[in-house]
Design an enzyme around this catalytic site. Structure first.
Site, short mmCIF file in Angstrom:
data_model
loop_
_atom_site.label_atom_id
_atom_site.label_comp_id
_atom_site.label_asym_id
_atom_site.label_seq_id
_atom_site.Cartn_x
_atom_site.Cartn_y
_atom_site.Cartn_z
N ASP A 71 20.06 24.08 5.18
CA ASP A 71 18.71 24.54 5.45
C ASP A 71 18.39 24.57 6.95
O ASP A 71 18.26 23.51 7.57
CB ASP A 71 17.72 23.62 4.73
CG ASP A 71 16.28 23.92 5.07
OD1 ASP A 71 15.95 25.10 5.27
OD2 ASP A 71 15.47 22.97 5.11
N ASP A 88 15.73 31.74 8.06
CA ASP A 88 15.67 30.51 7.28
C ASP A 88 16.64 30.55 6.11
O ASP A 88 16.42 31.27 5.14
CB ASP A 88 14.24 30.31 6.77
CG ASP A 88 14.04 28.99 6.07
OD1 ASP A 88 14.97 28.17 6.06
OD2 ASP A 88 12.95 28.77 5.51
#
Length: 397
Positions: A67, A270
């Site tokens: 992440d 992201d």
């Protein structure tokens, strides 16, 4: 949420898939499982990707989401006896000869004993919470790229969302600003240990559920993209986001004119978000221009959605941001939340499936190239090679 651990642009959004979808489309069909092929009557994409990291000596294996919206490693602790933890692998410090306990984030190298005072961190996730303590140990991506890093061992987990996740934890790949201290940032620690051929990692996500997906540390693979890599300098920010200036959003090549001509719009790439996210005003116009219908019956007629970055427009076909079943349709486009830095565009999985992306934390830049299908598989994890590719499993939950 704690500024290091809450993953404002990442982990929280992993669980947001479908929660705030545009009114025009909704996905109500059965959810395919790991690696499920597309139905003959449509196409669905993965909403989560995870791969393996190793922690401790000897190594304990965990499935984690990689992440870029957060800055720490989070894994369940052997001290956790919640039902959600029982379903996942848990880190047992007593089984690692290199593990030590860390009491406070502002003293990231000070070792404590089990009965000493220590911080307990509360982590906010969408739909749930967790609590954790700090530890320090050897962390490896692949078998050969290792560094000593601080991380969080989760001692309590709420039933939602952890009860049903197929992964155990999260490895934050945000920049140093996403971490409470350099010792918590695995990228910083890998670079400091000089085990990487280059201070970069790259992400490839196949377009379909059955396609290969991978994150490569220390380099990138030429067979995963076509053309040259376009390098774009990062915009400075205090949150550790992989943020760039977006010149405009386009629909069939026509700019919408939302972004300032000089400064552009703020955008983050992201790897923890399953969606494309826009500020509400921009989202309203995008949805109107796309003119989607509830069943997506005109899939071949819908316009392309593009992102103009440093003079080049990266276009997505409708199939990249729509999930289609024989009876229903879902748009992977929704509104972004204010993460404390004003309106922001979030470029999640639909963008990453079309654009091979290199994250260069040495030169503070992002590299973009058109992703292509590749038959390469089982890349070697050569000890001392300085480049490791971690296969990712795509799932829909």
């Amino acid at each position: 949420p704690h500024p290091v651990l809450a993953a404002a642009a990442g982990v929280r959004l992993i669980f947001a898939f479908g929660d705030a979808a545009p009114d025009e489309c909704s996905y109500r069909g059965p959810a395919p499982t790991v690696g499920a092929p597309e139905d003959a009557g449509g196409l669905v994409h993965a909403t989560q990707y995870f791969g393996q990291v190793l922690v401790g000596t000897p190594p304990q294996s965990f499935k984690v989401v990689f992440d870029t919206g957060s800055g720490s490693l989070l894994v369940p602790s052997a001290k956790c006896d919640d039902p959600s933890c029982d379903k996942h692998r848990r880190f047992n410090a007593s089984l690692s000869s290199t593990a030590v306990q860390i009491g406070f984030s502002d003293e990231p190298t000070k070792v404590i004993q089990d009965d000493d005072d220590r911080d307990v961190q509360t982590l906010q996730f969408s739909g749930g919470t967790a609590e954790g303590q700090f530890a320090r140990d050897r962390v490896c991506v692949g078998a050969s790229l290792c560094a000593t890093a601080d991380f969080v061992t989760m001692t309590e987990e709420s039933q939602a969302p952890f009860d049903n996740t197929l992964w155990d934890g999260v490895l934050g790949l945000g920049l140093s600003g996403a971490s409470v201290a350099p010792e918590f940032n695995v990228l910083t620690q890998l670079q400091k240990s000089k085990v990487l051929t280059q201070p970069v990692f790259s992400v490839y996500l196949g377009k379909h559920m059955v396609d290969e997906a991978e994150v490569t540390f220390g380099g990138y693979h030429q067979d995963r993209f076509s053309g040259e890599i376009q390098w774009v300098a990062l915009e400075r920010n205090d949150r550790g986001f992989w943020q760039i200036a977006l010149q405009d959003v386009t629909v069939n090549g026509v700019g919408l004119g939302f972004c300032d001509a000089k400064t552009g719009c703020k955008a983050v790439v992201d790897t923890g978000s399953s969606m494309l996210m826009f500020p509400q005003g921009m989202l309203n116009v995008v949805n109107k221009k796309l003119d989607l219908d509830p069943s997506c019956s005109r899939m071949k007629e819908y316009p392309r959605l593009g992102f103009r970055i440093a003079g080049q427009t990266r276009e997505l076909d409708p199939v990249d941001f729509l999930d289609k079943t024989p009876t229903d349709c879902f748009s992977a486009i929704t509104a972004s939340h204010d993460m404390g830095d004003g309106p922001m565009v979030v470029l999640g999985y639909p963008f990453l499936r079309s654009v091979y992306t290199v994250f260069d934390f040495g030169s503070m830049r992002l590299g973009f190239a058109a992703a292509k299908a590749s038959q390469a598989a089982g890349r070697p994890d050569a000890a001392g090679g300085g480049i490791v590719t971690v296969p990712l499993t795509g799932v829909r939950q």
